[in-house]
Design an enzyme around this catalytic site. Structure first.
Site, PDB file in Angstrom:
ATOM      1  CD  GLU A  47     -61.390  67.966-146.292  1.00 32.18           C
ATOM      2  OE1 GLU A  47     -60.082  68.146-145.825  1.00 32.18           O
ATOM      3  OE2 GLU A  47     -61.461  67.581-147.419  1.00 32.18           O
ATOM      4  CB  CYS A 243     -59.129  66.678-151.572  1.00 33.62           C
ATOM      5  SG  CYS A 243     -57.515  66.771-150.847  1.00 33.62           S
ATOM      6  CG  ASN A 374     -57.851  71.918-150.910  1.00 33.43           C
ATOM      7  OD1 ASN A 374     -57.677  73.318-149.771  1.00 33.43           O
ATOM      8  ND2 ASN A 374     -57.586  71.458-150.873  1.00 33.43           N
ATOM      9  CD  GLU A 375     -53.129  70.307-150.791  1.00 36.36           C
ATOM     10  OE1 GLU A 375     -54.271  68.845-151.367  1.00 36.36           O
ATOM     11  OE2 GLU A 375     -52.950  70.376-149.579  1.00 36.36           O
TER      12      GLU A 375
HETATM   13  O1  AHR Z   1     -55.649  67.970-144.425  1.00 35.39           O
HETATM   14  C1  AHR Z   1     -56.090  66.772-145.317  1.00 35.39           C
HETATM   15  C2  AHR Z   1     -55.924  67.241-146.793  1.00 35.39           C
HETATM   16  O2  AHR Z   1     -54.432  67.608-146.982  1.00 35.39           O
HETATM   17  C3  AHR Z   1     -56.997  68.011-147.089  1.00 35.39           C
HETATM   18  O3  AHR Z   1     -57.902  67.979-147.913  1.00 35.39           O
HETATM   19  C4  AHR Z   1     -55.511  68.392-148.088  1.00 35.39           C
HETATM   20  O4  AHR Z   1     -56.112  69.910-148.991  1.00 35.39           O
HETATM   21  C5  AHR Z   1     -54.527  67.846-147.652  1.00 35.39           C
HETATM   22  O5  AHR Z   1     -53.812  67.615-148.786  1.00 35.39           O
END
Ligand code: AHR
Length: 656
Positions: A47, A243, A374-375
């Site tokens: 990321e 995120c 994601n999440e």
């Molecule tokens: O890894 C950091 C963050 O942690 C990522 O962006 C998210 O998916 C999680 O909350």
């Protein structure tokens, strides 16, 4: 008298370290594998957080190269005693909607020499003797201005220079490049551009790259950072997050189509980590997308990892705006997913396959799986996921779908999603756990009783947090890493249900991070793997092909008496590989009895990773916590070995 003598013997033997050591015996049955291990079991999570991409693995040294940051001069400083009105103008054109701004320099409006200085991303890491490639897009009616380029160190001394004379004239943008070598190594250099001569020159995409990129690709990636990934032999690479996929709002979500094609046409956006944490504000954090989806696929291919893109499912980050796309307006998002598969795998006659070929990769990238969201959580996620799943399954039935189980590995939200995702029969459930080292130590049996019939598990983001999640006090120390090593024995033992696993986040810049802990830390010149990296790497490079059973006094060793173990068979190398963690502050005398009719080589490779719980690696001491290798000799079919306090061991036994 006798009592006193005995006491004396006891004290003496303690002093000499001769006290009776606790013994533990393990049985490893190599004849009856209990499950297959996926070849892409251990991977990496990428990321653009902590300056992971811009200012990190993407080797561009100029920050805000196209003047598209909210403040067009962020990262730049105007130089000159008396800068005339209108000498530097930021123009906004219509015909380049993805990169509207450029800079007009009119030196005739200043009586003295003028220039611009770029500060790089927390400075520029420059290496003595290395070639640097400077390039610029420019436009001029008539020749007039010459660019004098100077790399300067922190004292302002010139450590490399060159001159670029824009040659072409007319109304079209031209690209020109010049290369020069640096005379000195400097971790925090800056680039100065002097505009010499009288005239008007339009400039954009001012760029500086080192020659030593990964595979020497012009405009490529930082070699040392990619090498650390390649060394892990990752089975997959998840990208672009995290995120960042969701965005704080939908306007700033990650849109892969805006990250492919010519780099000057990729639309820069603010990085969500720019403003996420008030205590770690990073106002100069943007996404230039020089590392875009083509480059992610290429990186995956280079390091032998399966690509695993994660796409926005029509929901912005639920911790932020939680904006939703109305269900009847999801088409664009679903189409993005379908088109991505065409971009990765499509024939070169298709729209997106053609673009891939034009970008230099006519052969397909062989995408096999895709993450939707994601999440994300709640019924709103399930509703949207169903729409994606239907469309993807209809058009591409072989593409595996990875779906989110939210932010936590337990609790109401998790339970709801877990049930729904199983109902929907997704291929992988993406579980995330940022938890204390204690949680990792007490959950090594998490997967022992998991449903074997339903979806596989993707342990998509995990890390032991020594302080608190999203706090600044988390350390990449041995305390965290050994807890992960212990937990991962349980992941490995259950490789028939956990198909993929990755630590998160991957990279952090020592001067530009927002989140700790992270797998790999870098400054402008160096990169090192943390103890956590060493643990993940040991699992990845010793992953084997089949799970075999380990018992300690007839039970699965998942934390009893502070001991954890798992074992695999590697049918390619013909080895049995035992992993064991001693999480005690005292040594254990371990005996490992191998049950087999096969002959075993006498010499066993023994890898040990151990340290004080507070110990860490650093830029100065990158290998302080790193594996040591020695040999032990089999006694019959038994390994006898001391397991020092807080240690992680791997025994590799050759089957003859
Ligand atoms: O890894 C950091 C963050 O942690 C990522 O962006 C998210 O998916 C999680 O909350």
């Amino acid at each position: 008298m006798i009592r006193r003598k005995l006491l004396g013997v006891f004290i003496l033997s303690c002093a000499l370290g001769l006290s009776a050591q606790e013994k533990k015996s393990f049985t490893i049955d190599i004849s009856h594998p209990t499950g297959n291990i996926s070849p892409n079991m251990w991977g990496v999570f990428f990321e653009d957080i902590n300056l992971g991409a811009d200012g990190g693995i993407y080797a561009e040294l100029i920050k805000n190269r196209s003047f598209e940051f909210a403040d067009p001069f962020m990262g730049w400083k105007k130089l000159g005693e008396k800068i005339g009105e209108g000498t530097f103008l930021v123009l906004n054109r219509k015909d380049k909607p993805n990169n509207p701004r450029f800079l007009r320099v009119n030196t005739s409006l200043s009586s003295e020499k003028v220039g611009l200085q770029n500060e790089g991303f927390r400075g520029m890491g420059i290496k003595q003797g290395l070639r640097y490639d400077f390039s610029v897009l420019y436009k001029q009616a008539v020749p007039g201005i010459t660019l004098r380029l100077q790399l300067v160190d922190t004292l302002g001394s010139v450590i490399g220079e060159s001159t670029l004379r824009p040659e072409k004239t007319g109304t079209d943008w031209q690209k020109q490049q010049i290369s020069f070598r640096a005379a000195k190594t400097e971790p925090k250099a800056k680039l100065v551009l002097w505009f010499e001569g009288k005239g008007t020159l339009d400039v954009d995409m001012i760029s500086l790259f080192p020659e030593d990129t990964w595979k020497n690709r012009p405009g490529g990636l930082r070699k040392d950072m990619v090498q650390l990934l390649a060394d892990m032999k990752p089975g997959f690479i998840r990208f672009p997050g995290g995120c960042i996929v969701e965005g704080r709002d939908l306007a700033n979500r990650f849109q892969w189509k805006k990250t492919v094609g010519p780099i000057e046409d990729r639309k820069l956006i603010i990085n969500r980590w720019n403003t996420e944490f008030k205590h770690r504000l990073t106002p100069d954090y943007y996404q230039s997308f020089g590392l875009g989806f083509f480059e992610y696929f290429q990186l995956a291919e280079d390091i032998g990892a399966e690509p695993l893109p994660i796409l926005n499912c029509g929901m912005a980050c639920q911790f932020n705006t939680a904006e939703l796309v109305p269900i009847d307006e999801l088409d664009e998002y679903v189409q993005d997913a379908l088109d991505l598969i065409e971009f990765a795998n499509g024939d070169t006659g298709t729209k997106w396959g053609k673009l891939r070929a034009e970008m230099g990769h006519p052969l397909p990238f062989n995408l096999k799986m895709l993450g939707v969201g994601n999440e994300n959580w709640g019924p709103q996620y399930i509703e949207r996921l169903e729409v994606f799943k239907k469309a993807l399954n209809e058009r591409y039935p072989n593409i595996k779908i990875v779906a989110s189980s939210g932010t936590d590995p337990e609790g109401e939200r998790f339970e709801f999603l877990n049930k729904e995702l199983r109902r929907l029969k997704v291929d992988f459930i993406d579980e995330h756990y940022y938890r204390s080292p204690d949680w990792f130590l007490t959950h090594a049996n998490r997967y022992d009783a998991y449903d074997r019939q339903g979806p596989k598990i993707f342990a998509g983001e995990y890390a032991a947090h020594t302080d608190r999640t999203a706090g600044t006090g988390n350390r990449n120390n041995w305390k965290a890493a050994i807890a992960e090593a212990a937990f991962l024995t349980g992941v490995e033992r259950n490789a028939d249900v956990v198909g993929m696993a990755s630590y998160a986040p991957l990279f952090a810049h020592v001067d530009g991070w927002q989140w700790t802990p992270d797998l790999i830390w870098v400054d402008n010149l160096q990169a090192y793997g943390t103890p956590n990296y060493q643990v993940q790497k040991l699992y990845a490079i010793n992953k084997g092909t089949h799970v075999i059973s380990v018992r300690m006094d007839n039970v699965i060793p998942s934390g009893q008496d502070g001991l954890y173990a798992s074992a695999v068979l590697d049918s390619k190398t013909n080895e049995a590989i035992i992993k064991v963690v001693n999480h005690n502050d005292y040594p254990i005398n371990g005996s490992f009895n191998i049950q087999t009719k096969e002959n075993l080589a006498k010499e066993v490779e023994h890898i040990v990773l151990t340290a004080g719980l507070a110990e860490e690696n650093s830029i100065q001491h990158p290998n302080k916590v790193s594996p040591k290798i020695d040999k032990v000799t089999l006694k019959g079919k038994t390994i006898i070995s001391d397991l020092s306090p807080y240690s992680f061991h791997i025994f590799k036994i050759k089957i003859k």
